[in-house]
Write an enzyme that holds these catalytic residues in place. Structure first.
Site, mmCIF file in Angstrom:
data_model
loop_
_atom_site.group_PDB
_atom_site.id
_atom_site.type_symbol
_atom_site.label_atom_id
_atom_site.label_comp_id
_atom_site.label_asym_id
_atom_site.label_seq_id
_atom_site.Cartn_x
_atom_site.Cartn_y
_atom_site.Cartn_z
ATOM 1 N N PHE A 1 0.833 -1.211 0.000
ATOM 2 C CA PHE A 1 0.000 0.000 0.000
ATOM 3 C C PHE A 1 0.868 1.263 0.000
ATOM 4 O O PHE A 1 0.894 2.019 -0.986
ATOM 5 C CB PHE A 1 -0.953 -0.079 1.193
ATOM 6 C CG PHE A 1 -1.503 1.240 1.649
ATOM 7 C CD1 PHE A 1 -2.108 2.114 0.751
ATOM 8 C CD2 PHE A 1 -1.428 1.607 2.982
ATOM 9 C CE1 PHE A 1 -2.620 3.334 1.178
ATOM 10 C CE2 PHE A 1 -1.935 2.814 3.419
ATOM 11 C CZ PHE A 1 -2.525 3.684 2.514
ATOM 12 N N LYS B 1 8.990 -4.575 15.834
ATOM 13 C CA LYS B 1 9.264 -3.265 15.242
ATOM 14 C C LYS B 1 10.155 -2.425 16.160
ATOM 15 O O LYS B 1 10.990 -1.646 15.691
ATOM 16 C CB LYS B 1 7.952 -2.536 14.939
ATOM 17 C CG LYS B 1 7.286 -3.030 13.669
ATOM 18 C CD LYS B 1 8.106 -2.618 12.449
ATOM 19 C CE LYS B 1 7.420 -2.946 11.152
ATOM 20 N NZ LYS B 1 8.189 -2.460 9.992
ATOM 21 N N TYR C 1 4.145 -7.771 17.223
ATOM 22 C CA TYR C 1 4.453 -6.810 16.153
ATOM 23 C C TYR C 1 5.189 -5.603 16.738
ATOM 24 O O TYR C 1 6.213 -5.165 16.209
ATOM 25 C CB TYR C 1 3.143 -6.389 15.480
ATOM 26 C CG TYR C 1 3.295 -5.449 14.318
ATOM 27 C CD1 TYR C 1 4.077 -5.787 13.224
ATOM 28 C CD2 TYR C 1 2.620 -4.234 14.301
ATOM 29 C CE1 TYR C 1 4.196 -4.928 12.142
ATOM 30 C CE2 TYR C 1 2.727 -3.370 13.223
ATOM 31 C CZ TYR C 1 3.514 -3.719 12.155
ATOM 32 O OH TYR C 1 3.624 -2.861 11.084
#
Ligand code: UDP
Length: 329
Positions: free
Chosen positions: A11, A153, A149
């Site tokens: 995206f 990250k 996540y």
């Protein structure tokens, strides 16, 4: 510049490729097409300045070869979306940890400028009124899959940060706050394309929990030029920069807006988090960026209003031929 965009078929990555090509740069997109889609790049395929390499950031040799040809690396490839993280925790960790290590190491070996796309997820449950880059991280138990996540990250950021400190790698870390726009898929969890697709299909809009949780959605059209400007800004090297919007909404309010803007007959259906994501899932009540640092560094001001972004998404969805796969994350 000659740039590599990992996750270039995704995206944000595909919008970044469009922007770089439009500004006269050469671009190599590296993408394994797991959640990204070749159709996001159809408009660039005949451009001699653009190349799509289909492969994984876990392929160390391939990453080294691709990066060796370039002077700038935008690292956007990652396992993304709450559903991806919850349903495929091991693969997601592997991609987000080892994949990033490969890309940073290749950029450092090449002496290339490097940008790592991080996320507001790293702040976890900190619901401060405007999260600054130095704000504390408030994460739930590592035994709850949602937090993997944020954990991965956070480590990615650390790897970039330490490389910048130790070997002088010109490295920018951007933290994206709920970025939305055309080409984003709802398949992996993201709420805005899910609501738009539900509204256009006349299906119930699935609001998870009580719907009072708040988010601040940012436009991909604001964020992409900012990413490129930050790469050209030495003051941004070795630090993290929040990028997002300024307009906060509740998720129920978002559902109502999507219904109004599409003229849909959909109703709102509340779904429990347990039914949506499985037992033990934790959501954050609020996530609101302070983008002062981005403003100070590059004059960043979010210009696109949420209603306009929703309209653009609706137009893009309506022009997708019936039966064609929707663009992906
Ligand atoms: N959400 C929702 N319905 C959906 C998908 C998401 O109500 O069909 C909620 C989700 O629980 C969260 C918010 O919308 O509170 C934003 O979700 P998203 O996954 O887009 O982003 P994040 O959770 O990372 O902010």
């Amino acid at each position: 510049m000659k740039a590599v965009v990992t996750g270039g078929a995704g995206f944000i990555g595909s919008h970044l490729c469009d922007h770089l090509i439009a500004h006269g740069h050469e671009v190599v997109a590296l993408d394994d097409l797991s959640t990204g889609s070749r159709s996001n790049l159809d408009q660039l395929m005949d451009d001699p300045a653009f190349t799509l390499v289909t492969g994984s950031i876990l392929d160390q040799g391939l990453v080294g070869d691709v990066v060796a040809e370039c002077d700038t690396v935008f690292h956007l490839a990652a396992a993304v979306g709450v559903h991806t993280i919850v349903d495929h925790p091991l693969e997601s960790l592997h991609t987000n940890l080892h994949g990033t290590e490969n890309v940073v190491a290749a950029a450092a070996a090449r002496g290339a400028r490097f940008l790592i796309a991080s996320t507001s997820e790293v702040y976890g449950k900190n619901d401060a009124d405007g999260l600054t880059e130095e704000a504390d991280r408030v994460l739930g138990s590592p035994l709850k899959s949602r937090w993997s996540y944020a954990a991965a990250k956070g480590l990615d950021e650390l790897v970039g940060y330490v490389y910048a400190r130790q070997s002088g790698l010109p490295c920018v870390i951007t933290r994206f706050f709920n970025i939305v726009g055309p080409r984003q898929s709802g398949r992996y969890g993201m709420v805005v394309p899910r609501f738009v697709d539900q509204a256009l299909a006349g299906e119930p809009i699935t609001v998870y929990g009580d719907g009072d949780q708040r988010r601040c959605f940012g436009s991909v059209s604001d964020v992409v030029p900012a990413v490129v400007r930050l790469m050209d800004t030495p003051g941004a090297y070795g630090t993290a920069v929040n990028l997002g919007g300024a307009e906060e909404v509740t998720i129920r309010g978002l559902a109502e807006r999507v219904i109004a803007l599409t003229g849909s007959t959909s109703t709102i259906r509340h779904v429990s988090y347990a039914d949506a994501y499985g037992e033990g899932y934790e959501d954050m009540r609020r996530r609101m960026p302070d983008t002062t640092r981005a403003r100070d560094l590059i004059g960043y001001t979010p210009r696109h209003r949420l209603d306009d972004v929703i309209r653009a998404i609706v137009d893009a969805r309506r022009s997708t031929p019936a039966g064609a796969p929707l663009a992906t994350a």
